[in-house]
Design a protein around this motif. Structure first.
Motif, mmCIF file in Angstrom:
data_model
loop_
_atom_site.group_PDB
_atom_site.id
_atom_site.type_symbol
_atom_site.label_atom_id
_atom_site.label_comp_id
_atom_site.label_asym_id
_atom_site.label_seq_id
_atom_site.Cartn_x
_atom_site.Cartn_y
_atom_site.Cartn_z
ATOM 1 N N ASP A 187 -26.641 -47.714 -4.265
ATOM 2 C CA ASP A 187 -27.984 -47.326 -3.822
ATOM 3 C C ASP A 187 -27.949 -46.261 -2.732
ATOM 4 O OD1 ASP A 187 -29.040 -49.151 -5.585
ATOM 5 O OD2 ASP A 187 -29.161 -50.759 -4.097
ATOM 6 N N VAL A 188 -26.853 -46.193 -1.962
ATOM 7 C CA VAL A 188 -26.811 -45.239 -0.850
ATOM 8 C C VAL A 188 -26.275 -43.882 -1.263
ATOM 9 C CG1 VAL A 188 -26.457 -47.141 0.756
ATOM 10 C CG2 VAL A 188 -24.481 -45.869 -0.071
ATOM 11 N N TYR A 247 -28.467 -40.539 -0.967
ATOM 12 C CA TYR A 247 -28.930 -39.979 0.300
ATOM 13 C C TYR A 247 -28.008 -38.854 0.768
ATOM 14 C CZ TYR A 247 -31.919 -44.091 0.396
ATOM 15 O OH TYR A 247 -32.832 -45.044 0.078
ATOM 16 N N LYS A 264 -23.407 -48.955 3.235
ATOM 17 C CA LYS A 264 -24.525 -49.815 2.872
ATOM 18 C C LYS A 264 -25.773 -49.375 3.625
ATOM 19 C CE LYS A 264 -23.360 -53.180 6.486
ATOM 20 N NZ LYS A 264 -23.032 -54.605 6.787
ATOM 21 N N GLU A 265 -26.905 -49.922 3.203
ATOM 22 C CA GLU A 265 -28.177 -49.644 3.870
ATOM 23 C C GLU A 265 -28.432 -50.697 4.949
ATOM 24 O OE1 GLU A 265 -30.110 -49.026 -0.372
ATOM 25 O OE2 GLU A 265 -31.551 -48.487 1.211
ATOM 26 N N GLU A 266 -28.978 -50.224 6.070
ATOM 27 C CA GLU A 266 -29.440 -51.132 7.120
ATOM 28 C C GLU A 266 -30.793 -50.640 7.592
ATOM 29 O OE1 GLU A 266 -25.388 -52.926 9.255
ATOM 30 O OE2 GLU A 266 -26.952 -51.927 10.434
ATOM 31 N N ASP A 313 -31.603 -46.843 7.965
ATOM 32 C CA ASP A 313 -30.367 -46.100 8.173
ATOM 33 C C ASP A 313 -29.327 -46.407 7.082
ATOM 34 O OD1 ASP A 313 -31.482 -45.127 10.511
ATOM 35 O OD2 ASP A 313 -30.595 -46.733 11.746
ATOM 36 N N ILE A 314 -28.306 -45.568 7.073
ATOM 37 C CA ILE A 314 -27.101 -45.798 6.270
ATOM 38 C C ILE A 314 -25.961 -46.031 7.241
ATOM 39 C CG2 ILE A 314 -25.483 -44.819 4.600
ATOM 40 C CD1 ILE A 314 -27.754 -42.964 3.713
ATOM 41 N N LYS A 369 -31.668 -42.400 6.538
ATOM 42 C CA LYS A 369 -31.848 -42.124 5.114
ATOM 43 C C LYS A 369 -32.695 -40.864 4.946
ATOM 44 C CE LYS A 369 -32.013 -47.036 3.818
ATOM 45 N NZ LYS A 369 -32.890 -48.085 3.225
#
Length: 565
Positions: A448-449, A452, A485-487, A490-491, A555
């Motif tokens: 998913d990341v 970006y 990963k996504e947080e 943010d990435i 992101k």
């Protein structure tokens, strides 16, 4: 009778051996060996093997209204080389022809040909090497011919005639044809291995020359660097003349006929002009194809390859012989390899020039760290692999060229995380070739990341730092784990190693940059400059406990052309 029949069949094997050698000389056949052929090529080779099977039938020896033949050699070779479909198809061609000839074993021989082709194809499917060894081909031939004798006994009528026929031809056909299949495969393997050795030697020669010419081509393609480069190639002793041109004139010419081929006398030959316009290798096997305007020119054959920078032709490399039809396969391997290396070096030169124009001192320092040492280390690695693992050497050359092309075209831009990771993987493939089992790479990347954007040359310097300063000092190497990963908005990307670690409390490279860790501070400052002080790198490490670098960016999914701050 049995001994006579055996020797007669062994004599007929010479035809199959000759055909095996001839087939090995065709590039389309070699692609079959490397399992790279397309559908039309496979169909054509299948027909050829079917015809070889038919020839084996016609070369058969009449025995009791049947034929002691070598049809199985072509059929089983098709399966061993091309797989079940090719083997079965060749069996249908050769077996169908045998059925049409008639006789009380017509049906039996037709069916057995198909079965033997299928058997060989199944062996190909479950044997994952490029070419089946001769001893496996020998065993396959024995099994296939035994199967044919059983099929004759089960399906041919009357049974007494079938039994007498098997008694007469069984042992000679099993021995002769299984030996024929083994010899067929052995000749092909030997011929292809010889060609690969020639290619490996030419690749090694190209790397040696490229190493010697690096100091000159680093200054770009001009008369001085071209003259030195041409002289180095000429001194290797393989060619009667060597020339280098740009898109308009001859920059250097060394060897026979240098008096009238210099830039001050004649312009570009017709063949050179064609290469410059088409961007493809050209082989001239006679003086007419070279297209020199001097009628008495002694140069009789040549190979001309384009020199490129960023996929744009900027010149040519020309290798000449004074003999007609002298350009062979080894010359093609050498010329294409050396041209690729020269093109890569010229692109590196352009990268250096572009780096000088970059406004930010951080980027300048980063490129200066990456290019020279990494390039020379990689060339040394490739040189050591050329003879033992030529395929891996060629793959690393392609990755090396792709890396620097990427650096040239993406400098100062935002790219997708997927593209950045592709660049990192190319770099790691080269490093793993250098370090072997001492370098272990693990990835935990959320798909998913990958969509970006991230500034180019962000992750690679961090990975390089982990290898160089974290794992190399360790005798047994270690492991690097790359995760993304996504947080929230943010990435978060982490590069974790189990190397020697560092004392970040005493001196943190992010706040007090050290000369050996300039990559960390450069990336950190670039990210903070583009996204703000809330983003950048954080560092966790202790002596003997490894290092974890965490990278945080927001992101964003803007156009790739957006420039980095």
């Amino acid at each position: 009778m049995t001994d006579f029949l055996l020797w007669e069949m062994i004599e007929r094997m010479s035809v199959a051996a000759t055909l095996a050698f001839l087939l090995s000389q065709f590039s389309v056949f070699r692609r079959m060996i490397y399992r790279q052929g397309n559908f039309s090529e496979k169909a054509a080779i299948t027909i050829v093997f079917g015809i070889i099977g038919i020839l084996g039938t016609y070369a058969g020896i009449p025995v009791s209204d049947a034929l002691a033949n070598s049809r199985v050699i072509g059929v089983m070779a098709a399966g061993l080389i091309g797989g079940p479909i090719m083997g079965t198809a060749a069996g249908i061609i050769a077996g169908g022809h045998r059925y049409l000839l008639g006789g009380f074993t017509a049906f039996s021989c037709g069916i057995s040909s198909i079965c033997e082709g299928l058997l060989a194809g199944l062996i190909h499917r479950y044997y994952h090497e490029k070419l089946i060894p001769w001893w496996i081909a020998l065993v396959a031939g024995v099994v296939g011919e035994v199967m044919q004798m059983i099929i004759i006994l089960l399906t041919a009528h009357p049974y007494d005639m079938a039994r007498n026929l098997v008694d007469a031809i069984g042992m000679p056909m099993i021995l002769a044809n299984s030996l024929g299949v083994a010899i067929f495969m052995l000749i092909i393997k030997t011929a292809i291995y010889t060609q690969e050795q020639v290619g490996a030697e030419q690749s090694h020669k190209a790397l040696d020359i490229a190493t010697k010419t690096l100091p000159y081509l680093r200054h770009g393609l001009d008369r001085s660097s071209a003259q030195a480069t041409a002289q180095i190639i000429f001194n290797a002793g393989s060619y009667d003349a060597v020339a280098i041109t740009d898109t308009e004139q001859v920059l250097a010419f060394v060897g026979v006929e240098s008096t009238h081929h210099s830039a001050d006398t004649l312009g570009l030959t017709l063949a050179t002009s064609q290469v410059l316009s088409r961007g493809e290798m050209h082989i001239a096997q006679n003086a007419f194809e070279i297209g020199c305007s001097c009628k008495n020119c002694k140069l009789a054959s040549a190979i001309i390859v384009p020199l490129k920078r960023a996929n744009r032709v900027i010149g040519t490399l020309k290798l000449y012989y004074t003999r007609a039809n002298a350009v062979g396969h080894g010359d093609r391997v050498f010329a294409s390899g050396i041209a690729h290396l020269f093109s890569t070096q010229l692109e590196l030169t352009e990268i250096d020039r572009q780096a000088k124009l970059v406004a930010r001192a951080e980027l300048k320092a980063l490129y200066a760290q990456i290019n020279p040492h990494f390039l020379f280390n990689t060339l040394n690695t490739i040189t050591s692999l050329v003879r033992t693992k030529p395929d891996l050497a060629r793959e690393l050359l392609l990755k090396l060229g792709a890396m620097f092309r990427h650096t040239l075209h993406k400098t100062g831009r935002n790219i997708t995380l997927k593209e950045e990771l592709s660049q990192v993987r190319a770099y790691l493939a080269i490093e793993q070739a250098r370090h072997g089992e001492k370098l272990v790479i693990q990835e935990m990347i959320s798909q998913d990341v990958e969509k970006y954007l991230i500034p180019t040359l962000t992750i690679q310097p961090l990975v390089e730092n982990a290898i160089k300063h974290g794992l190399q000092p360790k005798e047994n190497g270690g492991c690097i784990i790359i995760s993304a990963k996504e947080e929230g908005p943010d990435i978060v990307i982490t590069i974790c190693d189990d190397g020697v670690g560092m004392d970040v409390e005493g001196r943190c490279p992010l706040t007090v940059p050290a000369p050996e860790c300039i990559g960390l501070s450069n990336v950190h400052e670039r990210l903070r400059g583009q996204y703000g002080t809330g983003y950048g790198l954080s560092l966790m490490s202790a002596p003997g406990s490894g290092t974890t670098v965490t990278l945080r960016i927001p992101k964003r999914m803007h156009d790739e052309g957006e420039e980095c701050a």
